[in-house]
Design an enzyme around this catalytic site. Structure first.
Site, PDB file in Angstrom:
ATOM      1  N   HIS A 158       0.816  -1.213   0.000  1.00  0.00           N
ATOM      2  CA  HIS A 158       0.000   0.000   0.000  1.00  0.00           C
ATOM      3  C   HIS A 158       0.852   1.268   0.000  1.00  0.00           C
ATOM      4  O   HIS A 158       0.300   2.376  -0.016  1.00  0.00           O
ATOM      5  CB  HIS A 158      -0.936   0.026   1.199  1.00  0.00           C
ATOM      6  CG  HIS A 158      -1.970  -1.060   1.202  1.00  0.00           C
ATOM      7  ND1 HIS A 158      -2.821  -1.280   0.132  1.00  0.00           N
ATOM      8  CD2 HIS A 158      -2.293  -1.998   2.137  1.00  0.00           C
ATOM      9  CE1 HIS A 158      -3.623  -2.303   0.426  1.00  0.00           C
ATOM     10  NE2 HIS A 158      -3.309  -2.759   1.616  1.00  0.00           N
ATOM     11  N   HIS A 195      -6.397  -7.266  -0.217  1.00  0.00           N
ATOM     12  CA  HIS A 195      -6.581  -5.871  -0.594  1.00  0.00           C
ATOM     13  C   HIS A 195      -5.763  -5.536  -1.842  1.00  0.00           C
ATOM     14  O   HIS A 195      -4.675  -6.073  -2.045  1.00  0.00           O
ATOM     15  CB  HIS A 195      -6.141  -4.943   0.537  1.00  0.00           C
ATOM     16  CG  HIS A 195      -6.809  -5.220   1.848  1.00  0.00           C
ATOM     17  ND1 HIS A 195      -6.241  -6.028   2.818  1.00  0.00           N
ATOM     18  CD2 HIS A 195      -8.004  -4.810   2.329  1.00  0.00           C
ATOM     19  CE1 HIS A 195      -7.060  -6.086   3.860  1.00  0.00           C
ATOM     20  NE2 HIS A 195      -8.133  -5.359   3.594  1.00  0.00           N
TER      21      HIS A 195
END
Length: 342
Positions: A158, A195
């Site tokens: 991320h 994710h």
């Protein structure tokens, strides 16, 4: 298979984050390391300590402005009267094309996307050693090993070139891919985390030499919300070199493996010389985030399927949070991968 990990990675110990506005214990806890080390050992990995690779591999994918921020922000934060014990942002720019703030508070909002990345006095060194584990695994594969595993904690996918987010500070998968590019004309990154790997996508979004492919829970109502959709295909020279595959919530083994075959078709068309696997174990049916429903045997089948690509592979640990099966899931993946690897 060799696995790389340094004990300094365990020292980063974030206390809390906000979930739907409520303070919760931060799930990216040091205890993850013990479960993952046990899982790697059960798969027959030899655990080795990486070397200190300096800032070179990290600065190849992150801006100097951002790295300077990560190194020094905690000390600066402590000089603020009444500041929190950890660096946590409370204001964010709505666009990133304005002026760069001089204050620690402003820079924290500029460089940290959410509240999941508290920075303590140990965070910088933990993140560096995590990245160096990825660097060591990549160099091991460049030296001829068919595969190597990097136990990267904190995780990385991320993290953008100049933004932390989602428990991630330095993008370990990007570090590995950039090192592989020294010998490989083309590198593919396959992200199988629950994710979307938005930071990895962002780093390579305008590049045609690194194909980024991500399978993940549909982000329309799931983190990271703003990234991970099918229309994100890259830009400029990188147009067509980013591929996102969304899975409906609670998708289990069959749906995951079917979607993985679609990812393989794109990877084969790219014809890479090496592969980075951004390995998230949080797609597990019993993971605290509860987004997908992959089983422990399913991770073995996923490992087998990826290994059949026949590519030199760096396996970089991303998500996968505290549950009884965390170590077993890593064992299953690595054993499956090793059973089908060249």
């Amino acid at each position: 298979m060799k696995a790389f990990y340094a004990q300094e990675q365990k020292r980063h110990d974030p206390k809390a984050f906000l979930s739907s506005g409520a303070a919760q214990p931060n799930p990216e806890r040091p205890e993850r390391v013990e479960r993952l080390l046990a899982g790697a050992a059960s798969a027959g990995c030899t655990i080795e300590r990486p070397r200190n690779h300096g800032l070179g591999p990290v600065s190849a994918v992150h801006t100097p402005e951002y790295l300077d921020f990560l190194e020094h922000i905690f000390d600066r934060w402590q000089r603020i009267d009444g500041a929190s014990a950890e660096v946590i942002p409370n204001i964010h720019p709505i666009a990133r094309n304005g002026s760069y703030p001089a204050s620690a508070v402003g820079q924290a909002g500029y460089h940290i996307a959410d509240t999941a990345c508290p920075i303590s006095g140990e965070t910088w060194q933990s993140a560096l050693w995590s990245a160096w584990s990825a660097a060591e695994a990549a160099e091991t594969v460049m030296a001829g090993a068919p595969a190597a595993y990097a136990l990267c904690r904190p995780p990385g996918h991320h993290a953008f070139a100049d933004v932390a987010g989602g428990f991630c500070f330095i993008n370990n998968s990007a570090v590995a891919a950039q090192i592989l590019r020294r010998n490989a004309a083309r590198v593919a990154i396959l992200d199988v985390d629950l994710h979307h790997g938005n930071g990895t996508q962002g780093i390579f979004y305008a590049r045609p030499d690194v194909l980024t492919v991500s399978l993940h829970a549909d982000p329309v109502r799931f983190y990271p919300f703003f990234w991970g959709h099918a229309d994100e295909r890259g830009e400029g020279p990188g147009l067509g070199y980013n591929f996102n595959l969304q899975l409906p919530r609670k998708s289990a083994d069959a749906a995951f493996l079917e979607t993985l075959e679609i990812a393989f078709q794109r990877i084969r068309a790219f014809s890479p010389d090496a592969l980075v696997v951004a390995l998230g174990l949080d797609a597990f049916e019993g993971d605290p985030f509860g987004g997908l429903s992959v089983t422990t045997p399913g991770f073995s089948r996923i490992g087998e399927a990826i290994a059949r690509l026949g590519l030199p592979s760096v396996i970089v640990q991303e998500g996968g949070y505290l549950c009884d099966a965390l170590g077993d899931n890593l064992t299953a993946f690595l054993t499956g991968f090793g059973g089908k690897a060249r």
